[in-house]
Design an enzyme around this catalytic site. Structure first.
Site, mmCIF file in Angstrom:
data_model
loop_
_atom_site.group_PDB
_atom_site.id
_atom_site.type_symbol
_atom_site.label_atom_id
_atom_site.label_comp_id
_atom_site.label_asym_id
_atom_site.label_seq_id
_atom_site.Cartn_x
_atom_site.Cartn_y
_atom_site.Cartn_z
ATOM 1 N N LYS A 123 12.559 8.626 7.461
ATOM 2 C CA LYS A 123 11.603 7.686 6.876
ATOM 3 C C LYS A 123 11.094 8.281 5.574
ATOM 4 C CE LYS A 123 7.249 7.093 8.538
ATOM 5 N NZ LYS A 123 6.214 6.562 9.450
ATOM 6 N N LYS A 174 -6.922 17.450 4.856
ATOM 7 C CA LYS A 174 -7.417 16.114 5.219
ATOM 8 C C LYS A 174 -7.633 16.074 6.730
ATOM 9 C CE LYS A 174 -5.686 11.320 4.726
ATOM 10 N NZ LYS A 174 -4.444 11.027 5.449
ATOM 11 N N ASP A 221 -4.036 13.820 8.676
ATOM 12 C CA ASP A 221 -2.582 13.962 8.810
ATOM 13 C C ASP A 221 -1.947 14.631 7.596
ATOM 14 O OD1 ASP A 221 -2.958 11.910 7.026
ATOM 15 O OD2 ASP A 221 -1.573 10.510 7.977
ATOM 16 N N GLU A 232 6.459 11.768 1.452
ATOM 17 C CA GLU A 232 7.100 12.585 2.488
ATOM 18 C C GLU A 232 8.437 11.993 2.930
ATOM 19 O OE1 GLU A 232 2.919 13.838 4.669
ATOM 20 O OE2 GLU A 232 3.888 11.965 5.184
HETATM 21 P P1 NAD Z 1 -6.807 2.302 4.887
HETATM 22 O O1 NAD Z 1 -7.107 2.901 3.556
HETATM 23 O O2 NAD Z 1 -6.256 0.926 4.969
HETATM 24 O O3 NAD Z 1 -8.138 2.323 5.788
HETATM 25 C C1 NAD Z 1 -8.963 3.429 5.931
HETATM 26 C C2 NAD Z 1 -10.371 2.954 6.257
HETATM 27 O O4 NAD Z 1 -11.201 4.105 6.513
HETATM 28 C C3 NAD Z 1 -11.040 2.170 5.106
HETATM 29 O O5 NAD Z 1 -11.438 0.894 5.555
HETATM 30 C C4 NAD Z 1 -12.237 3.054 4.715
HETATM 31 O O6 NAD Z 1 -13.366 2.309 4.299
HETATM 32 C C5 NAD Z 1 -12.493 3.791 6.031
HETATM 33 N N1 NAD Z 1 -13.252 5.028 5.905
HETATM 34 C C6 NAD Z 1 -13.116 6.024 4.965
HETATM 35 N N2 NAD Z 1 -14.022 7.003 5.190
HETATM 36 C C7 NAD Z 1 -14.735 6.620 6.297
HETATM 37 C C8 NAD Z 1 -15.802 7.216 7.024
HETATM 38 N N3 NAD Z 1 -16.326 8.386 6.644
HETATM 39 N N4 NAD Z 1 -16.269 6.576 8.119
HETATM 40 C C9 NAD Z 1 -15.765 5.370 8.502
HETATM 41 N N5 NAD Z 1 -14.756 4.758 7.843
HETATM 42 C C10 NAD Z 1 -14.241 5.377 6.750
HETATM 43 O O7 NAD Z 1 -5.833 3.346 5.603
HETATM 44 P P2 NAD Z 1 -4.895 3.122 6.878
HETATM 45 O O8 NAD Z 1 -3.539 2.661 6.483
HETATM 46 O O9 NAD Z 1 -5.645 2.350 7.920
HETATM 47 O O10 NAD Z 1 -4.723 4.638 7.350
HETATM 48 C C11 NAD Z 1 -5.812 5.351 7.878
HETATM 49 C C12 NAD Z 1 -5.450 6.806 7.993
HETATM 50 O O11 NAD Z 1 -4.451 6.976 9.003
HETATM 51 C C13 NAD Z 1 -4.853 7.411 6.725
HETATM 52 O O12 NAD Z 1 -5.440 8.673 6.524
HETATM 53 C C14 NAD Z 1 -3.394 7.552 7.028
HETATM 54 O O13 NAD Z 1 -2.792 8.614 6.311
HETATM 55 C C15 NAD Z 1 -3.436 7.829 8.508
HETATM 56 N N6 NAD Z 1 -2.200 7.498 9.227
HETATM 57 C C16 NAD Z 1 -1.800 8.364 10.188
HETATM 58 C C17 NAD Z 1 -0.645 8.085 10.910
HETATM 59 C C18 NAD Z 1 -0.218 9.010 12.021
HETATM 60 O O14 NAD Z 1 0.870 8.869 12.537
HETATM 61 N N7 NAD Z 1 -1.054 9.918 12.440
HETATM 62 C C19 NAD Z 1 0.108 6.941 10.626
HETATM 63 C C20 NAD Z 1 -0.357 6.052 9.664
HETATM 64 C C21 NAD Z 1 -1.517 6.348 8.957
#
Ligand code: NAD
Length: 343
Positions: A73, A235, A231, A60
């Protein structure tokens, strides 16, 4: 040729910046910067981010401008990366001068995104969570998790976090990293256990599907949900019934309608823009038994605020190097001649 050098903040600089200023101080500062920019929301150029989707993830671009400074970004989201030892989310970003179009700053933004996301979540909770909240459930203990925990401690005064992840190793990593930071940390075996006694529930899991991290019966009256992981189109993390009984707060509706939890609802389902709560144009939480949801997807203005914050710290910290990335011949029309003179 005049040397037009652009400050570059590397991953190493960013880590040193956070260590030097203190992660909680950075969260407090970022929440204040982002809130100040949300309060002048109408001044910004706004567009839903430009997303290029594939079966495994998304890449993105997130641009905005306040008329004086432009920022963008580059960020990806690849939930399967983690299994290959790669980050789910990586990013870098740039600020430029609107008057000339020349870049002002180039920066790593993988760490900065985690910081600004947590600061934005905590800022939203400051306005929406039940007063005197002390306990937060943190479901999803990956890369973003510690930042969320410390952001809520610094900005909202949270004293206890209850962790759950489908992978106990992620939770163990989170417990280790949060040790000695003044938070009471409990590792839980189920999401149900994590939300026990929590006034705030943060979901920050990564899975490219309609997931149900929280079902309706798990969400008690009066809680604040900080939904971070949903997000992207296709998803989400919350069961639709939770949305139907929540007051929903969003960053920029045209983007959140495509990417957030509310993609599960009718396109005209009422939502409140967070900036309007901050500027007094719309109410936030009005009842103790109200379920509030911050349907976070991450918006360009938060990155803009974060980049400006990093730039404002450069003189004090000196944590950058200068990049020769703009070709700038003495005679602006003699770009080719500049190459010949370098031979
Ligand atoms: P990551 O892959 O490091 O961690 C995700 C964690 O979720 C993993 O440890 C995984 O085991 C766990 N998980 C998956 N399914 C699960 C479930 N059903 N129950 C409990 N735990 C579960 O990812 P991250 O960098 O920590 O990012 C997490 C999410 O946040 C991503 O989807 C990312 O796109 C989103 N994000 C959103 C924003 C925002 O501004 N809204 C910003 C950054 C990241």
């Amino acid at each position: 040729m005049t040397l037009n050098l652009v400050p570059f903040v590397s991953v190493d600089h960013m880590m040193k910046l956070v260590l030097r200023l203190g992660v909680e101080q950075v969260m407090i500062d970022l929440a204040a910067e982002i809130e100040a920019d949300f309060r002048r929301w109408p001044k910004f150029d706004k567009t839903p981010r430009i997303a290029s989707h594939s079966d495994v993830g998304v890449i993105e671009l997130m641009p905005t401008s306040d008329g004086e400074t432009y920022g963008f970004k580059y960020v990806n989201g690849h939930p399967a990366n983690m299994k290959q030892g790669l980050q789910t989310v990586t990013a870098f970003g740039l600020l430029a001068d609107v008057a000339t179009g020349y870049p002002l700053l180039l920066s790593e933004m993988t760490i900065l995104t985690a910081l600004r996301t947590a600061a934005t979540s905590a800022m939203a909770a400051k306005w929406l969570a039940p007063e005197g909240s002390t306990t937060m459930a943190l479901i999803g203990n990956g890369a973003q998790a510690e930042f969320q925990a410390l952001g809520f401690k610094a900005v909202c005064g949270i004293t206890e976090v209850r962790l759950y992840d489908i992978d106990p190793e992620a939770t163990a990593k989170c417990v280790r990293n949060l040790a000695g930071r003044g938070l009471n940390v409990t590792a839980c075996r189920t999401a149900e256990e994590a939300i026990l006694g929590s006034q705030i529930i943060t979901t920050v899991t990564a899975d490219k599907q309609y997931a149900t991290i929280l079902t309706d019966n798990m969400v008690g009256a009066g809680v604040h949900i900080n939904g971070v992981g949903g997000d992207c189109p296709g998803k989400t993390e919350l069961h639709r019934d939770i949305l139907l009984r929540s007051s929903i707060f969003v960053e920029y509706p045209p983007q959140t309608r495509i990417e957030g939890e509310i993609q599960q609802l009718a396109p005209d389902h009422p939502v409140t823009e967070l900036w309007q709560v901050m500027s007094g144009e719309a109410p936030g939480r009005t009842r103790a038994d109200q379920v509030t949801l911050f349907d976070s997807v991450g918006f360009a203005i938060e990155d803009f605020s974060a980049l400006r914050y990093v730039r404002s710290k450069l003189a004090e910290t000196g944590l950058c190097e200068n990049l020769d990335m703009i070709a700038d011949p003495d005679d602006p029309r003699d770009l080719f001649g500049m190459i010949l003179r370098a031979a």
